[in-house]
Scaffold this active site. Structure first.
Site, PDB file in Angstrom:
ATOM      1  N   PHE A  82       0.822  -1.207   0.000  1.00 31.62           N
ATOM      2  CA  PHE A  82       0.000   0.000   0.000  1.00 31.62           C
ATOM      3  C   PHE A  82       0.857   1.257   0.000  1.00 31.62           C
ATOM      4  CE2 PHE A  82      -2.308  -3.285   2.278  1.00 31.62           C
ATOM      5  CZ  PHE A  82      -3.569  -3.227   1.714  1.00 31.62           C
ATOM      6  N   ASP A  83       0.417   2.242  -0.761  1.00 33.33           N
ATOM      7  CA  ASP A  83       0.872   3.607  -0.545  1.00 33.33           C
ATOM      8  C   ASP A  83       0.128   4.106   0.694  1.00 33.33           C
ATOM      9  OD1 ASP A  83       1.831   6.278  -1.071  1.00 33.33           O
ATOM     10  OD2 ASP A  83      -0.180   6.718  -1.825  1.00 33.33           O
ATOM     11  N   LYS A  84       0.666   5.128   1.352  1.00 36.09           N
ATOM     12  CA  LYS A  84      -0.020   5.632   2.554  1.00 36.09           C
ATOM     13  C   LYS A  84      -0.957   6.794   2.227  1.00 36.09           C
ATOM     14  CE  LYS A  84       1.836   8.425   5.606  1.00 36.09           C
ATOM     15  NZ  LYS A  84       0.793   9.501   5.744  1.00 36.09           N
ATOM     16  N   THR A  85      -0.375   7.913   1.830  1.00 39.78           N
ATOM     17  CA  THR A  85      -1.169   9.122   1.652  1.00 39.78           C
ATOM     18  C   THR A  85      -2.119   8.987   0.467  1.00 39.78           C
ATOM     19  OG1 THR A  85       0.690  10.405   2.505  1.00 39.78           O
ATOM     20  CG2 THR A  85      -1.055  11.623   1.369  1.00 39.78           C
ATOM     21  N   ASP A 125       1.893   6.925  -7.986  1.00 36.39           N
ATOM     22  CA  ASP A 125       2.247   5.522  -7.756  1.00 36.39           C
ATOM     23  C   ASP A 125       2.133   4.676  -9.015  1.00 36.39           C
ATOM     24  OD1 ASP A 125       2.822   5.647  -4.940  1.00 36.39           O
ATOM     25  OD2 ASP A 125       0.678   5.921  -4.622  1.00 36.39           O
TER      26      ASP A 125
END
Length: 635
Positions: free
Chosen positions: A311-314, A518
């Site tokens: 996962f990306d966070k933001t 991303d």
């Protein structure tokens, strides 16, 4: 060509006539003892029914394809040779009737697409200098001003320039809850204005709209074959000639022409050929109804094998919107502190400052905003302001240190607690005395923690977070969500490296991001998943698009992929088991041509109905969510 088109158009009527002739034939035989009438009726039924079947077989042969229709056509010729007109009539009728039922049931599996296309807008009300005019939606140009009133349908993608209303965006996101739209908000073609009105400036029209792209993507996805389908296609190319050879060998060694013809009938691989495609069509249709775009059968296959989610966070795990999550005041006049802080931060467009303004608006007061006589913005530190005879400093620790302002032991403890929780901190002081500390953080998306637990319950073994944010904030989010592995301070290229390392270690990796910054990681992962609200980039670069940007949708998509693959395997098993049953029946003499054809057609319908169960598929998490929303509230 015209003759084939005629046959295709009237196949249903041909099937009906064949059925009537068979009934008349048996009535002649058993009620009137009119044998000649019985034979003539069945001969007529056989000839009428075999024409469209033979026509399809011939078309396939021209293209060097040995089809199921070829086996049936040869079987009918053989039945005529041995005088088994009842067998030929029943076989052809069952084949046509099975095809009819097959087409009808397959139509149901495509209801999601049909529903989308029926929702496509056809006209638009364009605002002109002299009023309004209704035009065909294809005549709307980018930049046109379009009016949509209550009950109307947004005809193009655009931005609201006037008005407000509640829009049903189910056709885009699968979310039926109305969404409020005001000036500056994006709206999408195909959505409905349930209340209010909007004037919008068209930004994308025709085939460029999000709605049109969704329809195109789902239609393409339903035509994209899985590995199982590709294997079955190759298998069928060799299977049909093999059945012909087997039938010939049976006749050579047994000298039983009737038995050889029966082998042809029983050898039709109908259920096997249709089993995998119908499962994928139904699975993709289920996803489309929920705003989940899955780009084809091969994506479903790979997604079902994923064991690692990255996962990306933001903007993915979090909402990408900063908000005040902690507030400590060291003076009793809290309302005055918030009013002053908001008045100063309104001068800044920094996300932390805007979060403080929003927080103050959520705690309204009758106090009027103070007058700022002088202000100074210190880059990277904060703002200083003069209010009446007081100097107010609001910013980070560097700004306070520059003004020789020190925090007490209790204030330092509060500051450290906020920072350890991954929050950014803003300190406010007046005339050298600290008055408040704001803890500001990006808010975690709703239901993320429960969704991640559900994904692990569905078979995901490892959860990884890759972020460009600082390590402290990343650790706080990872700890709260029980994520297994976290890497922070990463550039987009470094995220790609981590994805490739996981793949090299033997993991099947799905990367979930916002589909823009991303996109390199999404492209490199085994499965790229975009949490997007219909932007061009998210639709075009990923394998799966979650239009709602919700984690429950991610849980459903993963569960649906696994269930669709299982359903495909069930259908293949049913098909193979049917062939085995028929062959055993043939050996022991309780299966004949007509009965074998009946079982064959029944097996096709069984695999179709089995696949149709996917249209109503829900994960255990879906059911839990539904129960929690309908749970009665008790005092």
């Amino acid at each position: 060509m015209k003759f084939q088109q005629f046959l295709t158009k009237h196949t249903t009527q041909i099937t009906l006539i064949t059925g009537i002739l068979i009934i008349l034939g048996y009535l002649s035989q058993y009620l009137l003892q009119f044998t000649r009438g019985y034979q003539l009726s069945l001969i007529a039924a056989s000839i009428i029914a075999v024409v469209p079947i033979a026509s399809r077989a011939w078309s396939a042969l021209i293209n060097k394809v040995f089809s199921i229709e070829l086996l049936v056509s040869i079987a009918v010729i053989g039945a005529f040779i041995i005088g088994e007109f009842n067998e030929s009539a029943i076989v052809t009728f069952l084949f046509l009737f099975g095809s009819y039922l097959e087409s009808k049931t397959l139509q149901k599996t495509r209801t999601a697409i049909k529903g989308l296309t029926e929702m496509a807008p056809t006209t638009a009300t364009v605002v002109t200098t002299t009023g309004t005019k209704t035009v065909d939606v294809d005549d709307v140009d980018e930049g046109d001003l379009v009016l949509v009133k209550t009950g109307g349908q947004i005809p193009v993608d655009g931005l609201v320039t006037e008005g407000n209303g509640y829009l049903n965006e189910a056709s885009i996101t699968g979310e039926s809850r109305p969404i409020v739209k005001t000036t500056g908000d994006p709206v999408y073609a195909g959505t409905l204005v349930e209340n209010g009105y909007v004037k919008l400036t068209a930004t994308q029209v025709g085939d460029d709209t999000t709605f049109a792209k969704i329809i195109e993507l789902v239609e393409e996805a339903q035509d994209t074959k899985s590995k199982a389908e590709k294997f079955i296609d190759r298998f069928a190319q060799y299977y049909t000639p093999a059945v012909l050879v087997l039938s010939s060998l049976v006749f050579i060694f047994s000298r039983d022409f009737s038995l050889a013809i029966t082998v042809l009938v029983l050898g039709c691989p109908g259920a096997l050929v249709i089993g995998a495609p119908v499962s994928n069509v139904a699975g993709i249709g289920n996803g489309a109804k929920r705003g989940i775009l899955i780009k084809g059968g091969e994506v479903i296959d790979t997604f079902a094998k994923v064991d690692t989610l990255v996962f990306d966070k933001t903007g993915t795990l979090t909402q990408g919107k900063t908000a005040v999550t902690s507030f400590k005041a060291y003076q009793p006049t809290t309302t005055a502190i918030l009013t002053t802080a908001a008045a100063i931060e309104r001068l800044s467009d920094h996300p932390l400052g805007q979060a403080i303004v929003t927080y103050a608006q959520q705690h309204p007061t009758s106090m009027s905003a103070p007058t700022l006589t002088t202000t100074e913005t210190v880059k990277g530190q904060g703002i200083t302001a003069q209010i009446a005879q007081q100097q107010v400093v609001i910013g980070n620790q560097k700004l306070l240190a520059a003004h020789h302002i020190k925090l007490t032991t209790a204030q330092l403890a509060d500051l450290n607690t906020m920072q350890q929780a991954g929050q950014s901190t803003v300190i406010m002081a007046t005339d050298g005395q600290v008055q408040a500390i704001f803890g500001i953080a990006d808010q975690i998306r709703p239901q993320v923690k429960a969704s991640l637990a559900a994904l692990k319950a569905q078979g995901i073994k490892r959860l990884v977070m890759l972020t460009g944010d600082n390590q402290l904030t990343a650790n706080a989010v990872a700890h709260e969500l029980a994520i297994d592995d976290v890497h922070a301070n990463l550039m987009p290229a470094e995220k790609v490296t981590y994805v490739q390392q996981l793949q090299a270690a033997g993991h099947t990796v799905a990367f979930i991001g916002d589909g823009i910054n991303d996109s390199p990681s999404i492209a490199n992962a085994d499965i790229g998943i975009a949490m997007g609200s219909g932007t061009d980039v998210t639709i075009e670069t990923s394998d799966v698009v979650l239009m709602q940007s919700s984690f429950p949708a991610l849980v459903h998509a993963h569960g649906l992929a696994k269930k669709t693959v299982l359903n495909t395997r069930e259908n293949i098993f049913i098909a193979i088991a049917t062939v085995a049953f028929l062959l055993v029946g043939l050996i022991f003499g309780y299966i004949y041509m007509a009965s074998g054809m009946f079982v064959h057609e029944a097996s096709i319908l069984v695999v179709i109905f089995n696949a149709m169960r996917l249209l109503k598929f829900q994960t255990n998490f879906d059911k839990t969510q539904a129960q929690s929303t309908t749970m009665p509230v008790t005092a």
